[in-house]
Design a protein around this motif. Structure first.
Motif, PDB file in Angstrom:
ATOM      1  N   LYS A 185       1.519   4.151  -3.079  1.00  0.00           N
ATOM      2  CA  LYS A 185       1.254   5.564  -2.829  1.00  0.00           C
ATOM      3  C   LYS A 185       2.453   6.437  -3.191  1.00  0.00           C
ATOM      4  O   LYS A 185       2.295   7.523  -3.752  1.00  0.00           O
TER       5      LYS A 185
ATOM      6  N   VAL B 158      -3.920   1.851  -6.799  1.00  0.00           N
ATOM      7  CA  VAL B 158      -4.416   2.026  -5.429  1.00  0.00           C
ATOM      8  C   VAL B 158      -4.849   0.678  -4.868  1.00  0.00           C
ATOM      9  O   VAL B 158      -5.649  -0.038  -5.488  1.00  0.00           O
TER      10      VAL B 158
ATOM     11  N   PRO C 207       1.507   6.008  -7.861  1.00  0.00           N
ATOM     12  CA  PRO C 207       0.239   6.562  -7.381  1.00  0.00           C
ATOM     13  C   PRO C 207      -0.952   6.329  -8.304  1.00  0.00           C
ATOM     14  O   PRO C 207      -2.095   6.548  -7.894  1.00  0.00           O
TER      15      PRO C 207
ATOM     16  N   SER D  86       0.823  -1.204   0.000  1.00  0.00           N
ATOM     17  CA  SER D  86       0.000   0.000   0.000  1.00  0.00           C
ATOM     18  C   SER D  86       0.860   1.259   0.000  1.00  0.00           C
ATOM     19  O   SER D  86       0.634   2.186  -0.792  1.00  0.00           O
ATOM     20  N   ASN D  87       1.877   1.287   0.852  1.00  0.00           N
ATOM     21  CA  ASN D  87       2.745   2.470   0.951  1.00  0.00           C
ATOM     22  C   ASN D  87       3.602   2.638  -0.305  1.00  0.00           C
ATOM     23  O   ASN D  87       3.834   3.765  -0.762  1.00  0.00           O
TER      24      ASN D  87
END
Length: 399
Positions: A309, A316, A313, A305-306
């Motif tokens: 991001k 998701v 980006p 997830s990180n």
């Protein structure tokens, strides 16, 4: 004591008849793909399971077997301790696998032309089993809103009111979107099902794989009556899928008798000798291993997830509440489903489940298996990042 190092170890699974590793290139049409698709783990099983299997193998005789009281009590103990659910051992039925059980249940308890309700995007065998048994599908699609999936209860109420809808397949926790259904959601389902006399068959195979901050509630533990069937297994929890051992709970005597007759009809009532041994050992001694496994899954989920991001980006990841399966929204890439698969296979050299295989509602998404060492996750993210960068560069050139 379990050694947490098992969750960091890269075990070579190639050339072991592993569907995940040895069939990926053939199934996805690639070459030397990193497989993060089918839902089995790359972790060695709990030590107690290996020890129990070793002792059983040394015995040297592997004849017909049956489910012992020790095994049944181990299942009951696990459900009580991990899920605060008290079960009667007479409810516990056998199946080689949950998908096998779904086929048997649909065949035994519905008839051709009856309607079955599912909530896509959802595990593909839900729709396949219905079609295999010539039952009509009714869809109650999940609603994707603000990065999280929800049940459309107005639509569910309307669909369940159809007298032809006889059975609802509930995926709890939900594969692939990673939701762990909350008590009020399950209560609303139970109420609507009871009002319309619809049998709820809950596939709870990922019930033990719930991350901190969430709690799995067995559907049966909140249902107002016994008109339900709950399907569980040690296969996902302890990485025992190849040993063909599942646990089907049916409290209603009439439903249980019909299911047992189907098992006998297809000669599926006898368990696998080694599967029985492994399952019993896992339920009795696997709790510490599972706790460490969940720490690993959570860490891997946070990493993915990180990473997305900060580095990608345009992709998701849906917040993961349960299962070890990341559900990633790739729609911002602007690719068709075939184009997305081609990019992943040819550029990223990854084998991930295309979201569209879970229903048209999964178009533009992919499912990624997180049950592997963090080093594998890092490698996959690096390969994915390079492929996305190449895609953006090609688009920039065309402009």
């Amino acid at each position: 004591m379990e050694d947490g190092a098992v969750f960091k170890q890269n075990i070579n699974r190639r050339h072991t008849a592993s569907e995940k590793w040895d069939q990926a290139d053939k199934l996805f049409g690639g070459n030397d793909l990193l497989p993060l698709w089918v839902a089995d783990m790359d972790f060695a099983v709990p030590k107690a399971v290996t020890q129990a299997l070793t002792e059983r193998v040394r015995h040297g005789v592997y004849g017909y077997t049956f489910r012992t009281e020790t095994y049944l009590n181990a299942v009951r103990k696990w459900m009580s301790e991990r899920h605060d659910w008290t079960v009667d051992t007479k409810w516990i039925c056998h199946s080689p696998g949950v998908v096998t059980a779904l086929n048997l249940i649909i065949d035994a308890l519905t008839k051709p032309g009856d309607k079955l309700l599912i909530q896509p995007p959802v595990y593909p065998p839900f729709s396949k089993t219905a079609k295999n048994q010539q039952r009509d599908l009714v869809l109650n699609p999940l609603v994707y809103q603000n990065g999280r999936y929800h049940i459309d209860f107005d639509d569910l109420k309307n669909k369940l009111s159809d007298p032809a809808v006889k059975l609802m397949l509930l995926c709890s926790p939900h594969n692939p979107v990673g939701r762990v259904w909350e008590k009020q959601e399950l209560l609303r389902i139970a109420t609507l099902a009871r009002e319309n006399h619809v049998l709820v068959v809950a596939d709870e195979i990922h019930s033990d794989l719930v991350l901190p901050g969430h709690r799995h509630l067995p559907f049966a533990s909140i249902a107002p009556d016994d008109y339900w069937i709950v399907c569980m297994a040690p296969s996902k929890t302890f990485n025992l899928a190849g040993l063909q051992m599942s646990t089907i709970f049916i409290a209603n005597p009439e439903l249980r008798e019909k299911y047992q007759k189907q098992l006998q009809r297809f000669s599926l009532a006898e368990p696998n000798t080694l599967g029985l041994t492994a399952a019993e050992a896992a339920f009795l001694h696997g709790s510490e291993w599972l706790d460490q496994c969940l720490v690993t899954i959570q860490r891997n989920a946070e990493y993915v997830s990180n990473y997305l991001k900060s580095e990608c980006p345009s992709l998701v990841m849906t917040p993961l509440e349960g299962t070890y399966l990341a559900w990633i929204d790739c729609r911002r890439l602007g690719l068709s489903d075939s184009g997305l698969k081609r990019m992943l296979v040819e550029d990223a050299h990854l084998a991930l489940n295309p979201g569209v295989t879970f229903g048209s509602e999964g178009s533009g998404f992919v499912r990624m298996n997180l049950a592997c060492p963090l080093s594998t996750i890092r490698q996959a993210m690096n390969q994915l990042h390079k492929a996305v960068d190449q895609l953006h560069q090609r688009k920039a050139i065309r402009k």
